[in-house]
Design a protein around this motif. Structure first.
Motif, mmCIF file in Angstrom:
data_model
loop_
_atom_site.group_PDB
_atom_site.id
_atom_site.type_symbol
_atom_site.label_atom_id
_atom_site.label_comp_id
_atom_site.label_asym_id
_atom_site.label_seq_id
_atom_site.Cartn_x
_atom_site.Cartn_y
_atom_site.Cartn_z
ATOM 1 N N ALA A 174 0.854 -1.182 0.000
ATOM 2 C CA ALA A 174 0.000 0.000 0.000
ATOM 3 C C ALA A 174 0.891 1.234 0.000
ATOM 4 O O ALA A 174 2.075 1.161 0.344
ATOM 5 C CB ALA A 174 -0.915 0.008 1.218
ATOM 6 N N VAL A 175 0.309 2.352 -0.376
ATOM 7 C CA VAL A 175 1.015 3.627 -0.354
ATOM 8 C C VAL A 175 0.349 4.545 0.649
ATOM 9 O O VAL A 175 -0.881 4.718 0.628
ATOM 10 C CB VAL A 175 1.034 4.290 -1.745
ATOM 11 C CG1 VAL A 175 1.552 5.722 -1.653
ATOM 12 C CG2 VAL A 175 1.889 3.486 -2.712
ATOM 13 N N LEU A 176 1.156 5.114 1.546
ATOM 14 C CA LEU A 176 0.696 6.126 2.495
ATOM 15 C C LEU A 176 1.252 7.464 2.021
ATOM 16 O O LEU A 176 2.432 7.754 2.177
ATOM 17 C CB LEU A 176 1.191 5.803 3.905
ATOM 18 C CG LEU A 176 0.983 6.887 4.968
ATOM 19 C CD1 LEU A 176 -0.506 7.179 5.177
ATOM 20 C CD2 LEU A 176 1.645 6.474 6.287
ATOM 21 N N SER A 177 0.384 8.279 1.418
ATOM 22 C CA SER A 177 0.808 9.523 0.805
ATOM 23 C C SER A 177 0.537 10.709 1.730
ATOM 24 O O SER A 177 0.119 10.548 2.875
ATOM 25 C CB SER A 177 0.100 9.702 -0.544
ATOM 26 O OG SER A 177 0.567 10.839 -1.222
ATOM 27 N N ALA A 178 0.795 11.906 1.212
ATOM 28 C CA ALA A 178 0.480 13.131 1.946
ATOM 29 C C ALA A 178 -0.987 13.471 1.672
ATOM 30 O O ALA A 178 -1.868 12.681 1.992
ATOM 31 C CB ALA A 178 1.431 14.243 1.519
ATOM 32 N N VAL A 208 -4.060 3.287 -2.069
ATOM 33 C CA VAL A 208 -3.320 4.509 -1.728
ATOM 34 C C VAL A 208 -4.160 5.265 -0.714
ATOM 35 O O VAL A 208 -5.334 5.563 -0.956
ATOM 36 C CB VAL A 208 -3.080 5.398 -2.965
ATOM 37 C CG1 VAL A 208 -2.369 6.691 -2.552
ATOM 38 C CG2 VAL A 208 -2.271 4.659 -4.021
ATOM 39 N N VAL A 209 -3.561 5.553 0.446
ATOM 40 C CA VAL A 209 -4.270 6.300 1.483
ATOM 41 C C VAL A 209 -3.515 7.595 1.760
ATOM 42 O O VAL A 209 -2.336 7.735 1.422
ATOM 43 C CB VAL A 209 -4.429 5.479 2.780
ATOM 44 C CG1 VAL A 209 -5.261 4.236 2.527
ATOM 45 C CG2 VAL A 209 -3.079 5.118 3.384
ATOM 46 N N ALA A 223 -2.380 2.066 10.842
ATOM 47 C CA ALA A 223 -3.109 1.055 11.606
ATOM 48 C C ALA A 223 -4.286 0.494 10.805
ATOM 49 O O ALA A 223 -4.525 -0.727 10.789
ATOM 50 C CB ALA A 223 -3.603 1.660 12.921
ATOM 51 N N ALA A 224 -5.007 1.384 10.121
ATOM 52 C CA ALA A 224 -6.168 0.949 9.345
ATOM 53 C C ALA A 224 -5.753 0.062 8.176
ATOM 54 O O ALA A 224 -6.430 -0.937 7.877
ATOM 55 C CB ALA A 224 -6.932 2.171 8.839
ATOM 56 N N LEU A 225 -4.660 0.392 7.525
ATOM 57 C CA LEU A 225 -4.174 -0.442 6.421
ATOM 58 C C LEU A 225 -3.874 -1.858 6.891
ATOM 59 O O LEU A 225 -4.246 -2.848 6.241
ATOM 60 C CB LEU A 225 -2.912 0.166 5.811
ATOM 61 C CG LEU A 225 -3.081 1.307 4.819
ATOM 62 C CD1 LEU A 225 -1.720 1.895 4.465
ATOM 63 C CD2 LEU A 225 -3.791 0.819 3.542
ATOM 64 N N LEU A 226 -3.202 -1.964 8.004
ATOM 65 C CA LEU A 226 -2.796 -3.278 8.500
ATOM 66 C C LEU A 226 -3.992 -4.093 8.974
ATOM 67 O O LEU A 226 -3.972 -5.332 8.908
ATOM 68 C CB LEU A 226 -1.771 -3.097 9.624
ATOM 69 C CG LEU A 226 -0.442 -2.496 9.152
ATOM 70 C CD1 LEU A 226 0.391 -2.021 10.326
ATOM 71 C CD2 LEU A 226 0.340 -3.498 8.321
ATOM 72 N N ASP A 231 -2.802 -9.556 4.811
ATOM 73 C CA ASP A 231 -1.688 -10.143 4.057
ATOM 74 C C ASP A 231 -0.724 -9.090 3.515
ATOM 75 O O ASP A 231 0.145 -9.418 2.695
ATOM 76 C CB ASP A 231 -2.228 -10.978 2.884
ATOM 77 C CG ASP A 231 -3.029 -12.180 3.358
ATOM 78 O OD1 ASP A 231 -2.667 -12.739 4.416
ATOM 79 O OD2 ASP A 231 -4.009 -12.540 2.683
ATOM 80 N N LEU A 232 -0.881 -7.868 3.983
ATOM 81 C CA LEU A 232 -0.020 -6.787 3.484
ATOM 82 C C LEU A 232 1.446 -7.096 3.774
ATOM 83 O O LEU A 232 1.817 -7.448 4.892
ATOM 84 C CB LEU A 232 -0.421 -5.463 4.141
ATOM 85 C CG LEU A 232 0.075 -4.179 3.469
ATOM 86 C CD1 LEU A 232 -0.611 -3.977 2.123
ATOM 87 C CD2 LEU A 232 -0.185 -2.972 4.377
ATOM 88 N N LYS A 233 2.284 -6.937 2.763
ATOM 89 C CA LYS A 233 3.715 -7.207 2.911
ATOM 90 C C LYS A 233 4.549 -5.946 3.070
ATOM 91 O O LYS A 233 5.662 -6.002 3.605
ATOM 92 C CB LYS A 233 4.229 -7.977 1.682
ATOM 93 C CG LYS A 233 3.670 -9.381 1.556
ATOM 94 C CD LYS A 233 4.215 -10.277 2.656
ATOM 95 C CE LYS A 233 3.732 -11.703 2.500
ATOM 96 N NZ LYS A 233 4.244 -12.347 1.266
ATOM 97 N N GLY A 234 4.023 -4.810 2.589
ATOM 98 C CA GLY A 234 4.848 -3.614 2.661
ATOM 99 C C GLY A 234 4.054 -2.335 2.478
ATOM 100 O O GLY A 234 2.945 -2.341 1.929
ATOM 101 N N ILE A 235 4.634 -1.249 2.968
ATOM 102 C CA ILE A 235 4.057 0.090 2.834
ATOM 103 C C ILE A 235 5.136 1.006 2.271
ATOM 104 O O ILE A 235 6.277 0.989 2.735
ATOM 105 C CB ILE A 235 3.558 0.640 4.187
ATOM 106 C CG1 ILE A 235 2.432 -0.236 4.756
ATOM 107 C CG2 ILE A 235 3.089 2.086 4.056
ATOM 108 C CD1 ILE A 235 2.025 0.137 6.176
ATOM 109 N N VAL A 236 4.742 1.794 1.290
ATOM 110 C CA VAL A 236 5.623 2.829 0.752
ATOM 111 C C VAL A 236 5.027 4.180 1.118
ATOM 112 O O VAL A 236 3.868 4.449 0.809
ATOM 113 C CB VAL A 236 5.758 2.719 -0.780
ATOM 114 C CG1 VAL A 236 6.668 3.834 -1.311
ATOM 115 C CG2 VAL A 236 6.286 1.357 -1.188
ATOM 116 N N SER A 237 5.819 5.026 1.759
ATOM 117 C CA SER A 237 5.341 6.356 2.138
ATOM 118 C C SER A 237 6.278 7.416 1.576
ATOM 119 O O SER A 237 7.352 7.660 2.125
ATOM 120 C CB SER A 237 5.250 6.493 3.661
ATOM 121 O OG SER A 237 4.640 7.721 4.010
ATOM 122 N N PRO A 238 5.885 8.048 0.467
ATOM 123 C CA PRO A 238 6.754 9.031 -0.182
ATOM 124 C C PRO A 238 6.661 10.419 0.448
ATOM 125 O O PRO A 238 6.687 11.439 -0.242
ATOM 126 C CB PRO A 238 6.225 9.039 -1.621
ATOM 127 C CG PRO A 238 4.785 8.725 -1.476
ATOM 128 C CD PRO A 238 4.659 7.809 -0.285
#
Length: 348
Positions: A174-178, A208-209, A223-226, A231-238
């Motif tokens: 998932a992506v955690l954006s601004a 994308v959140v 927390a909500a993503l997880l 089964d989430l393996k990773g988070i990208v936060s740019p």
């Protein structure tokens, strides 16, 4: 309200810190080691470099200024950093005017606004002050060169490469954006999606959140993503706010060491999470190299080695040779990856 100035005569006398309410601009950065340079003893004498970040007291800009000062020491001139205590669109104008009045050879500026300082820069340039922007550009017609830290394509690719490596190139991310309307974030995410589709078919971007560059909101979104994707393996936060908040959540959760996190962050934010194993690696550009390159570019302009035209090339000390691209832009290079081996070497 204005900040203080710090003046250092590099390679000539010991560093001198000068506190003031108004700006005392103007320093010298000579042309020692660059092509056509003369160590400051001929063809116009010493080159004076004034560094104007968005604001003083910002660790990021402290690091870029230290890189610029290192370059100035190498080519034998002097260096001064000036700036406001708070970043605002017009807060840099008086510093630009003072630098020009005191005969600075070149200004290196991270612009608080692309247009608000253009008149002041135009006046400085009419007084034969060379203008190099870095980190944050003005309108191209207001400066001679822009030192760009990284391209959108490079920023997107390094984040995809990092998460792919950390999750074995397969699984849900998932992506955690601004904010949802952040232009740069959206451009990076679009390019990340294209890179995933082209080169990483076994990685699925599930959502994308948006944490709105707010620490608590980003924490809650993590927390909500997880919870939503077991089964989430990773988070990208740019975004530096998002990656730090996500790391804070993961560091005390059962997901630590199980869900990878990467993105764009600063070493001071992320050091504890790298050291405790929450985060393996993340990226950003190296601001010390950015300042170092900007200083050598300014020296090349002042010495007449380049004019800022597309195709011009110059030497930048330990970083090697650089070429001016379209619109007077010079690209530093790929984003820098921070991990457990090197994170202790940085302070910003």
């Amino acid at each position: 309200m204005f900040g203080f100035t710090r003046t250092r005569r590099a390679g000539v006398v010991a560093a001198i810190a000068v506190g003031a309410t108004l700006v005392i601009s103007g320093c010298t950065a000579g042309g020692g080691n660059a092509p056509g340079g003369d160590g400051g003893d001929g063809d116009g004498g010493d080159v004076s470099i004034t560094m104007l970040p968005k604001n003083l007291g910002n660790p990021y800009f402290d690091t870029s200024s230290s890189g610029a000062e290192e370059a100035v020491e190498e080519f034998g001139g002097s260096f001064e950093e000036v700036g406001p205590s708070e970043a605002s669109p017009t807060s840099q104008v008086q510093y630009i005017q003072t630098a020009a009045q005191q005969g600075a050879s070149a200004l290196i500026v991270s612009a608080n606004d692309p247009e608000a300082i253009c008149d002041a820069l135009d006046e400085a340039r009419s007084a034969d002050v060379k203008v190099v922007t870095f980190d944050s550009d003005t309108n191209p017609e207001c400066r001679d060169l822009f030192i760009n830290q990284a391209t959108s394509e490079g920023i997107a690719k390094v984040q995809v490469d990092l998460i792919a490596e950390q999750i074995g190139d397969a699984g849900q991310i998932a992506v955690l954006s601004a904010s949802a309307n952040a232009t740069n974030q959206n451009a990076w995410i679009e390019l990340m999606e294209a890179e995933l589709a082209a080169s990483h078919p076994d990685i699925e971007l599930v959502e994308v959140v948006y944490g709105d560059d707010d620490d608590q909101t980003s924490f809650d979104k993590t927390a909500a993503l997880l919870q939503t994707y077991p089964d989430l393996k990773g988070i990208v936060s740019p975004t530096t706010v998002g990656i730090a908040a996500a790391a804070r959540y993961l560091s005390t959760s059962d997901f630590k060491g199980k869900v990878a996190l990467t993105g764009l962050g600063t070493p001071n934010q992320m050091r504890e999470y790298v050291e405790d194993g929450t985060v393996t690696a993340f990226a950003l550009w190296n601001p010390a190299d950015l300042g170092y390159l900007a200083a050598f570019a300014a020296q090349a302009l002042v010495s007449g080695d380049i004019t800022g035209a597309e195709g011009d090339s110059f030497e930048a000390g330990k970083l090697g040779s650089y070429e001016v691209g379209a619109d007077g832009a010079v690209l530093l290079g790929d984003p820098y990856v921070f991990d457990a081996e090197n994170i202790g070497d940085f302070d910003f």
